[in-house]
Design a protein around this motif. Structure first.
Motif, PDB file in Angstrom:
ATOM      1  N   GLY A  73     112.948 -37.101  17.689  1.00  0.00           N
ATOM      2  CA  GLY A  73     112.463 -38.079  15.874  1.00  0.00           C
ATOM      3  C   GLY A  73     111.744 -37.647  15.385  1.00  0.00           C
ATOM      4  O   GLY A  73     111.745 -36.566  15.248  1.00  0.00           O
ATOM      5  N   ARG A  74     111.466 -38.990  14.309  1.00  0.00           N
ATOM      6  CA  ARG A  74     110.850 -38.569  13.406  1.00  0.00           C
ATOM      7  C   ARG A  74     108.741 -38.011  13.697  1.00  0.00           C
ATOM      8  O   ARG A  74     108.860 -38.754  14.802  1.00  0.00           O
ATOM      9  CB  ARG A  74     110.484 -39.697  12.102  1.00  0.00           C
ATOM     10  N   TRP A  75     108.530 -37.559  13.304  1.00  0.00           N
ATOM     11  CA  TRP A  75     106.683 -37.535  13.420  1.00  0.00           C
ATOM     12  C   TRP A  75     106.204 -38.220  12.599  1.00  0.00           C
ATOM     13  O   TRP A  75     106.472 -38.661  11.253  1.00  0.00           O
ATOM     14  CB  TRP A  75     106.560 -36.060  12.809  1.00  0.00           C
ATOM     15  N   ASN A  76     105.446 -39.198  13.245  1.00  0.00           N
ATOM     16  CA  ASN A  76     104.251 -39.618  13.127  1.00  0.00           C
ATOM     17  C   ASN A  76     103.346 -39.702  12.399  1.00  0.00           C
ATOM     18  O   ASN A  76     102.767 -37.982  12.529  1.00  0.00           O
ATOM     19  CB  ASN A  76     103.723 -41.124  14.473  1.00  0.00           C
ATOM     20  N   GLU A  77     102.901 -39.968  11.284  1.00  0.00           N
ATOM     21  CA  GLU A  77     101.566 -39.821  10.240  1.00  0.00           C
ATOM     22  C   GLU A  77     100.635 -38.587  11.571  1.00  0.00           C
ATOM     23  O   GLU A  77      99.703 -37.220  11.228  1.00  0.00           O
ATOM     24  CB  GLU A  77     100.582 -40.133   9.733  1.00  0.00           C
TER      25      GLU A  77
END
Length: 122
Positions: A73-77
């Protein structure tokens, strides 16, 4: 694994390096990381080392299986910042393990960051 078995593996690693890597032109250039990923001798060394340290991740990768606990899924900061600060210091496999991501996902993100840097510079 017993001490003697580990010792045998270390001796085998030493023998492979002495026999096959001594005159290798790739090993003594800046592209030493290529040696590990492209060279069949490097792959053999990685397999021996994974047996020595019990690195299941590399063995699963060798069988083209994806570890079940890899984050998708999406990468976090936080992940992006870690990758930005470490992508020039460590190989992709190491970063993937630290970030709990698939190596191809990490590689794609590094390519994305480098393209963005080129656009900013130009």
């Amino acid at each position: 694994m017993t001490r003697e078995e580990k010792r045998e593996i270390r001796i085998k690693i030493h023998q492979v390096i002495e026999k096959d890597c001594k005159g290798c032109p790739i090993r003594y250039h800046e592209q030493a990381q290529m040696c590990n990923s492209l060279c069949p001798v490097g792959e053999e060394l990685q397999l021996l080392a994974s047996n020595l340290i019990g690195d299941d991740y590399r063995l699963q990768r060798k069988k083209n299986k994806r570890p079940e606990d890899v984050h998708k899924g999406r990468w976090n900061e936080e992940e992006e910042l870690y990758l930005l600060h470490h992508m020039d210091l460590y190989p992709t496999d190491h970063l993937a393990k630290k970030l709990n991501r698939h190596p191809q996902s990490v590689y794609n993100k590094i390519v994305y960051f480098r393209k963005r840097q080129q656009k900013i510079i130009c």
